[in-house]
Write an enzyme that holds these catalytic residues in place. Sequence first.
Site, PDB file in Angstrom:
ATOM      1  N   TRP A 124       0.798  -1.248   0.205  1.00 24.16           N
ATOM      2  CA  TRP A 124       0.002  -0.170   0.074  1.00 24.16           C
ATOM      3  C   TRP A 124       0.826   1.056  -0.023  1.00 24.16           C
ATOM      4  O   TRP A 124       1.698   1.343   1.029  1.00 24.16           O
ATOM      5  CB  TRP A 124      -0.952   0.065   1.060  1.00 24.16           C
ATOM      6  CG  TRP A 124      -1.893  -1.064   1.293  1.00 24.16           C
ATOM      7  CD1 TRP A 124      -3.028  -1.202   0.584  1.00 24.16           C
ATOM      8  CD2 TRP A 124      -1.725  -2.408   1.944  1.00 24.16           C
ATOM      9  NE1 TRP A 124      -3.915  -2.543   0.647  1.00 24.16           N
ATOM     10  CE2 TRP A 124      -2.943  -3.170   1.483  1.00 24.16           C
ATOM     11  CE3 TRP A 124      -0.863  -3.042   2.586  1.00 24.16           C
ATOM     12  CZ2 TRP A 124      -3.342  -4.365   1.836  1.00 24.16           C
ATOM     13  CZ3 TRP A 124      -1.199  -4.216   3.009  1.00 24.16           C
ATOM     14  CH2 TRP A 124      -2.178  -5.075   2.557  1.00 24.16           C
ATOM     15  N   HIS A 148      -7.066   1.292   2.722  1.00 24.61           N
ATOM     16  CA  HIS A 148      -8.243   0.225   2.211  1.00 24.61           C
ATOM     17  C   HIS A 148      -9.280   0.495   3.333  1.00 24.61           C
ATOM     18  O   HIS A 148      -9.093   1.315   4.186  1.00 24.61           O
ATOM     19  CB  HIS A 148      -7.629  -0.847   2.152  1.00 24.61           C
ATOM     20  CG  HIS A 148      -6.740  -1.427   3.414  1.00 24.61           C
ATOM     21  ND1 HIS A 148      -6.159  -2.604   3.619  1.00 24.61           N
ATOM     22  CD2 HIS A 148      -6.443  -0.703   4.582  1.00 24.61           C
ATOM     23  CE1 HIS A 148      -5.518  -2.698   4.501  1.00 24.61           C
ATOM     24  NE2 HIS A 148      -5.605  -1.759   5.351  1.00 24.61           N
ATOM     25  N   ARG A 168      -4.245   6.369  -2.114  1.00 21.34           N
ATOM     26  CA  ARG A 168      -2.825   5.804  -2.256  1.00 21.34           C
ATOM     27  C   ARG A 168      -1.932   6.603  -3.005  1.00 21.34           C
ATOM     28  O   ARG A 168      -2.619   7.221  -3.668  1.00 21.34           O
ATOM     29  CB  ARG A 168      -2.995   4.577  -3.036  1.00 21.34           C
ATOM     30  CG  ARG A 168      -3.544   3.349  -1.855  1.00 21.34           C
ATOM     31  CD  ARG A 168      -3.483   2.100  -2.362  1.00 21.34           C
ATOM     32  NE  ARG A 168      -4.375   1.102  -1.547  1.00 21.34           N
ATOM     33  CZ  ARG A 168      -4.751  -0.149  -2.119  1.00 21.34           C
ATOM     34  NH1 ARG A 168      -4.135  -0.522  -2.905  1.00 21.34           N
ATOM     35  NH2 ARG A 168      -5.471  -0.705  -1.484  1.00 21.34           N
ATOM     36  N   GLN A 183     -13.691   1.651  -2.096  1.00 29.98           N
ATOM     37  CA  GLN A 183     -13.560   0.137  -1.630  1.00 29.98           C
ATOM     38  C   GLN A 183     -14.864  -0.387  -0.893  1.00 29.98           C
ATOM     39  O   GLN A 183     -15.729   0.489  -0.166  1.00 29.98           O
ATOM     40  CB  GLN A 183     -12.471  -0.456  -0.593  1.00 29.98           C
ATOM     41  CG  GLN A 183     -11.261  -0.529  -1.603  1.00 29.98           C
ATOM     42  CD  GLN A 183     -10.064  -1.264  -0.717  1.00 29.98           C
ATOM     43  OE1 GLN A 183     -10.221  -1.353   0.382  1.00 29.98           O
ATOM     44  NE2 GLN A 183      -8.968  -1.505  -1.558  1.00 29.98           N
ATOM     45  N   VAL A 198      -5.568 -12.097   6.401  1.00 32.67           N
ATOM     46  CA  VAL A 198      -6.585 -13.254   6.286  1.00 32.67           C
ATOM     47  C   VAL A 198      -5.666 -14.441   6.066  1.00 32.67           C
ATOM     48  O   VAL A 198      -4.298 -14.403   5.779  1.00 32.67           O
ATOM     49  CB  VAL A 198      -7.295 -13.170   4.952  1.00 32.67           C
ATOM     50  CG1 VAL A 198      -8.281 -11.981   5.271  1.00 32.67           C
ATOM     51  CG2 VAL A 198      -6.446 -12.684   3.647  1.00 32.67           C
ATOM     52  N   ALA A 225     -13.417 -12.148   5.163  1.00 34.03           N
ATOM     53  CA  ALA A 225     -13.460 -10.800   4.964  1.00 34.03           C
ATOM     54  C   ALA A 225     -13.321 -10.551   3.357  1.00 34.03           C
ATOM     55  O   ALA A 225     -12.566 -11.666   3.034  1.00 34.03           O
ATOM     56  CB  ALA A 225     -12.512 -10.235   5.616  1.00 34.03           C
TER      57      ALA A 225
HETATM   58  N1  PHE Z   1      -7.681  -4.439   2.117  1.00 33.17           N
HETATM   59  C1  PHE Z   1      -7.232  -5.388   0.938  1.00 33.17           C
HETATM   60  C2  PHE Z   1      -6.877  -4.475  -0.485  1.00 33.17           C
HETATM   61  O1  PHE Z   1      -6.930  -3.167  -0.231  1.00 33.17           O
HETATM   62  C3  PHE Z   1      -8.632  -6.118   0.109  1.00 33.17           C
HETATM   63  C4  PHE Z   1      -8.899  -7.086   1.249  1.00 33.17           C
HETATM   64  C5  PHE Z   1      -9.920  -6.932   1.937  1.00 33.17           C
HETATM   65  C6  PHE Z   1      -8.422  -8.652   1.129  1.00 33.17           C
HETATM   66  C7  PHE Z   1     -10.203  -7.990   3.087  1.00 33.17           C
HETATM   67  C8  PHE Z   1      -8.708  -9.345   1.667  1.00 33.17           C
HETATM   68  C9  PHE Z   1      -9.587  -9.315   2.711  1.00 33.17           C
HETATM   69  O2  PHE Z   1      -6.110  -4.775  -1.057  1.00 33.17           O
END
Ligand code: PHE
Length: 344
Positions: free
Chosen positions: A154, A175, A201, A215, A258, A312
């Site tokens: 990020w 995010h 970003r 998002q 995750v 998630a």
């Molecule tokens: N937050 C991650 C992204 O911005 C996306 C994501 C959200 C992945 C939740 C897994 C679970 O790339």
Amino acid sequence: MELDEIKQRALAHLDDVSDLLALEAWRVAYLGKKSPLSQALRSLGSLPLEERRRLGAQANQIKELLEKALLEKEAALKAAEVAQTLGQEGVDVTLPGRRPTLGRLHPTTQMVRAICQVFVTLGFQVVEGPEVEWDYYNFEALNIPPDHPARDMWDTLWIDSPERGDKGAMLLRTHTSPMQIRVMERTRPPVRVVVPGKCYRYEATDATHESMFYQIEGLAVDKGITFAHLKGTIGEFARRLFGGERKIRFRCDYFPFVEPGVEVAVDCFACNGAGCRLCGNTGWLEIMGAGMVHPGVLEQVGYDPKVYTGFAFGLGPERVAMLRHGIDDIRLFYSNDLRFLRQF
Ligand code: PHE
């Protein structure tokens, strides 16, 4: 000149007057100091009494008559002038009013609402969170400690503000995942939320990257949640949004918060998976990252990972809108070009 003759002449001449300028000339000629009528009035004094009375009354009568005729003519000329101006400018007072331009919802807003609506029908609640976030929520609590290489995933816009002891520095959230932590911090399971919102970003922008975008985060935590629930939920979502025939594909991916992590793709609705321009001949459209909530994240918010599990996901609504409408440049969304925006 006979008084009667003066009157006849003045009235006849008045008939020919057709504008206010000529009317003023007429007034000077027939009612002015040097007019025959004024001269006649002035010469009365030299006449014998009897005649002076008769002619005086007659002259004054004529004067009043001419003054009245002057006023009437003036009013008529002015009215004609107004009517003529209106005619020239083409004012048609019977025309309907001009329709005010109506605004409309931005294509992103429409897409965000459509996506959230699908999840609402699946039992999720919609919540929102801050766009300026603490390091703790954006990274740390999501299993991304300082110096963790995953931070490089990020490109972060940091805020020049004092750090807060336990929460660290401030940044524009990269995010919507920090809301996973904020939601779990203040609730006990079961949790089922979707979180739409803006993210930022530090990007070199191009056709598929913007420095600001949306998002939609999803989070479900409960006893006994398995990967099957994730598959079922995402599959149902894809079919409700893209049509009943849709298939979904999961491939391994890495996100620190995750385990396992996946990248989710939908078979291309344009070519039914055969391969076309929209899907880059792969037959698949990647729409989100997802996975099972990492036990370390659950522990962080005081959930016992032996009792609770969860899934998630995070998806980009602009990306979905691009796929759906065949938009080939994400920068169109926020460049405020009405020619683009009016199409939705
Ligand atoms: N937050 C991650 C992204 O911005 C996306 C994501 C959200 C992945 C939740 C897994 C679970 O790339």
